[in-house]
Design a protein around this motif. Structure first.
Motif, PDB file in Angstrom:
ATOM      1  N   MET A   1      -9.697  14.630 -25.034  1.00  0.00           N
ATOM      2  CA  MET A   1      -9.918  13.416 -24.246  1.00  0.00           C
ATOM      3  C   MET A   1     -10.573  13.773 -22.900  1.00  0.00           C
ATOM      4  SD  MET A   1      -7.061  10.750 -22.898  1.00  0.00           S
ATOM      5  CE  MET A   1      -7.507   9.495 -21.718  1.00  0.00           C
ATOM      6  N   ILE A   2     -11.574  12.990 -22.547  1.00  0.00           N
ATOM      7  CA  ILE A   2     -12.303  13.263 -21.304  1.00  0.00           C
ATOM      8  C   ILE A   2     -11.487  12.769 -20.110  1.00  0.00           C
ATOM      9  CG2 ILE A   2     -14.394  12.726 -20.005  1.00  0.00           C
ATOM     10  CD1 ILE A   2     -15.840  12.420 -22.675  1.00  0.00           C
ATOM     11  N   LYS A   3     -11.311  13.664 -19.125  1.00  0.00           N
ATOM     12  CA  LYS A   3     -10.541  13.282 -17.930  1.00  0.00           C
ATOM     13  C   LYS A   3     -11.392  13.258 -16.667  1.00  0.00           C
ATOM     14  CE  LYS A   3      -6.265  15.341 -19.681  1.00  0.00           C
ATOM     15  NZ  LYS A   3      -5.396  16.525 -19.576  1.00  0.00           N
ATOM     16  N   GLN A   4     -12.494  13.979 -16.688  1.00  0.00           N
ATOM     17  CA  GLN A   4     -13.318  14.089 -15.474  1.00  0.00           C
ATOM     18  C   GLN A   4     -14.635  13.334 -15.677  1.00  0.00           C
ATOM     19  OE1 GLN A   4     -12.253  15.826 -12.726  1.00  0.00           O
ATOM     20  NE2 GLN A   4     -10.340  16.315 -13.766  1.00  0.00           N
ATOM     21  N   HIS A   5     -14.879  12.354 -14.825  1.00  0.00           N
ATOM     22  CA  HIS A   5     -16.053  11.490 -14.960  1.00  0.00           C
ATOM     23  C   HIS A   5     -16.884  11.534 -13.668  1.00  0.00           C
ATOM     24  CE1 HIS A   5     -14.155   9.517 -18.494  1.00  0.00           C
ATOM     25  NE2 HIS A   5     -13.044   9.748 -17.818  1.00  0.00           N
ATOM     26  N   PRO A   6     -18.180  11.218 -13.739  1.00  0.00           N
ATOM     27  CA  PRO A   6     -18.954  11.038 -12.504  1.00  0.00           C
ATOM     28  C   PRO A   6     -18.385   9.855 -11.721  1.00  0.00           C
ATOM     29  CG  PRO A   6     -20.381  11.070 -14.456  1.00  0.00           C
ATOM     30  CD  PRO A   6     -18.978  10.985 -14.951  1.00  0.00           C
ATOM     31  N   SER A   7     -18.553   9.889 -10.395  1.00  0.00           N
ATOM     32  CA  SER A   7     -18.105   8.761  -9.576  1.00  0.00           C
ATOM     33  C   SER A   7     -18.984   7.540  -9.855  1.00  0.00           C
ATOM     34  CB  SER A   7     -18.193   9.126  -8.093  1.00  0.00           C
ATOM     35  OG  SER A   7     -19.562   9.281  -7.738  1.00  0.00           O
ATOM     36  N   THR A   8     -18.489   6.370  -9.481  1.00  0.00           N
ATOM     37  CA  THR A   8     -19.285   5.150  -9.638  1.00  0.00           C
ATOM     38  C   THR A   8     -20.564   5.232  -8.808  1.00  0.00           C
ATOM     39  OG1 THR A   8     -17.315   3.832 -10.051  1.00  0.00           O
ATOM     40  CG2 THR A   8     -19.267   2.632  -9.349  1.00  0.00           C
ATOM     41  N   ASP A   9     -20.480   5.837  -7.614  1.00  0.00           N
ATOM     42  CA  ASP A   9     -21.689   6.010  -6.790  1.00  0.00           C
ATOM     43  C   ASP A   9     -22.744   6.824  -7.548  1.00  0.00           C
ATOM     44  OD1 ASP A   9     -20.503   4.635  -4.786  1.00  0.00           O
ATOM     45  OD2 ASP A   9     -20.202   6.338  -3.442  1.00  0.00           O
ATOM     46  N   LEU A  10     -22.282   7.889  -8.197  1.00  0.00           N
ATOM     47  CA  LEU A  10     -23.221   8.754  -8.934  1.00  0.00           C
ATOM     48  C   LEU A  10     -23.825   8.005 -10.114  1.00  0.00           C
ATOM     49  CD1 LEU A  10     -23.917  11.803  -8.411  1.00  0.00           C
ATOM     50  CD2 LEU A  10     -22.572  12.292 -10.436  1.00  0.00           C
ATOM     51  N   LEU A  11     -22.996   7.235 -10.821  1.00  0.00           N
ATOM     52  CA  LEU A  11     -23.513   6.463 -11.963  1.00  0.00           C
ATOM     53  C   LEU A  11     -24.517   5.408 -11.492  1.00  0.00           C
ATOM     54  CD1 LEU A  11     -20.297   5.956 -14.161  1.00  0.00           C
ATOM     55  CD2 LEU A  11     -22.194   7.541 -14.550  1.00  0.00           C
ATOM     56  N   ALA A  12     -24.260   4.813 -10.319  1.00  0.00           N
ATOM     57  CA  ALA A  12     -25.198   3.815  -9.787  1.00  0.00           C
ATOM     58  C   ALA A  12     -26.537   4.472  -9.437  1.00  0.00           C
ATOM     59  CB  ALA A  12     -24.600   3.137  -8.557  1.00  0.00           C
TER      60      ALA A  12
END
Ligand SMILES: [Zn+2]
Length: 227
Positions: A1-12
């Protein structure tokens, strides 16, 4: 299971096309595995299109201002997607004798274009630089042998890592396939691969690591190769 994601700022920034290319490759790799971030990017793309349309309309004709648009933007960013689509949605099988079918298409394409030239860094670590077309970042594959530890190090600039196979751990946690890690200067760590499998990662570095242990005298000789 993935626990570490890019921040919303990075995705934007990704959705808006503002990320350095090397980081965009890493986010593309992550969202191959992560339905949650993929859906968030889709929403951000749609909102960007809505904003463009609203702004174009407001400048050309005297349309009523859509007061609900900002609320929808903020709401969509704050609200996690209801369900996580299957991570196989974007999967493109690789045919042939090579065993790369598990790798994201963007990584497979980088490898297909140039092959993999592994260089031994230590008994437990190999690195293969990939030409990715980013003049400010080095994009590379890192392979940590099962059970091996990487030298303790800090970072001189942002380093992004996405796990492609196996898993590794450091002082802060355990990271499995799809996990997206962004390390900044002042965040030293000592990665160690799981005992049962080699760990393969994709990384984007803006500067060489800074060794903090007995091998730190090597630091002046460390280089990256952007491009
Ligand atoms: Zn994610």
């Amino acid at each position: 299971m993935i626990k570490q994601h890019p921040s919303t700022d990075l995705l934007a920034e990704y959705a808006a096309g503002c990320l350095p290319w090397a980081h965009a490759i890493c986010v593309t790799t992550h969202i191959h595995y992560c339905g949650r971030c993929r859906e968030q990017v889709d929403q951000l793309n749609q909102l960007g299109a809505d904003l463009m349309e609203a702004s174009a309309g407001a400048s050309s004709v005297d349309l009523p201002v859509d007061h609900g648009l900002l609320d929808r933007v903020l709401g969509a960013i704050d609200t996690p997607p209801a369900s996580e689509p299957s991570p196989t949605v974007y999967h493109r099988p690789v045919t042939g004798a090579r065993s790369r079918a598990d790798l994201p298409p963007i990584v497979d394409r980088l490898i297909s274009n140039q092959g993999v030239n592994w260089k031994r860094v230590s008994s437990g670590l190999k690195v293969a630089r990939l030409q990715a077309g980013d003049d400010n970042h080095e994009v590379a594959l890192h392979k940590i042998c099962a059970g091996a530890k990487v030298a303790h190090h800090d970072h001189r600039a942002t380093e992004v890592t996405v796990v492609l196979r196996g898993s590794f751990s450091d002082e802060d946690g355990v990271y499995a396939v799809g996990d997206f890690l962004l390390r900044e200067p002042g965040e030293p760590h000592r990665p160690m691969a799981a005992q049962n499998q080699d760990c393969l990662c994709l990384s984007a570095q803006q500067a060489p690591i800074r060794l903090t242990g007995p091998w730190r005298w090597i630091n002046p000789f460390l280089r990256i190769q952007p491009g």
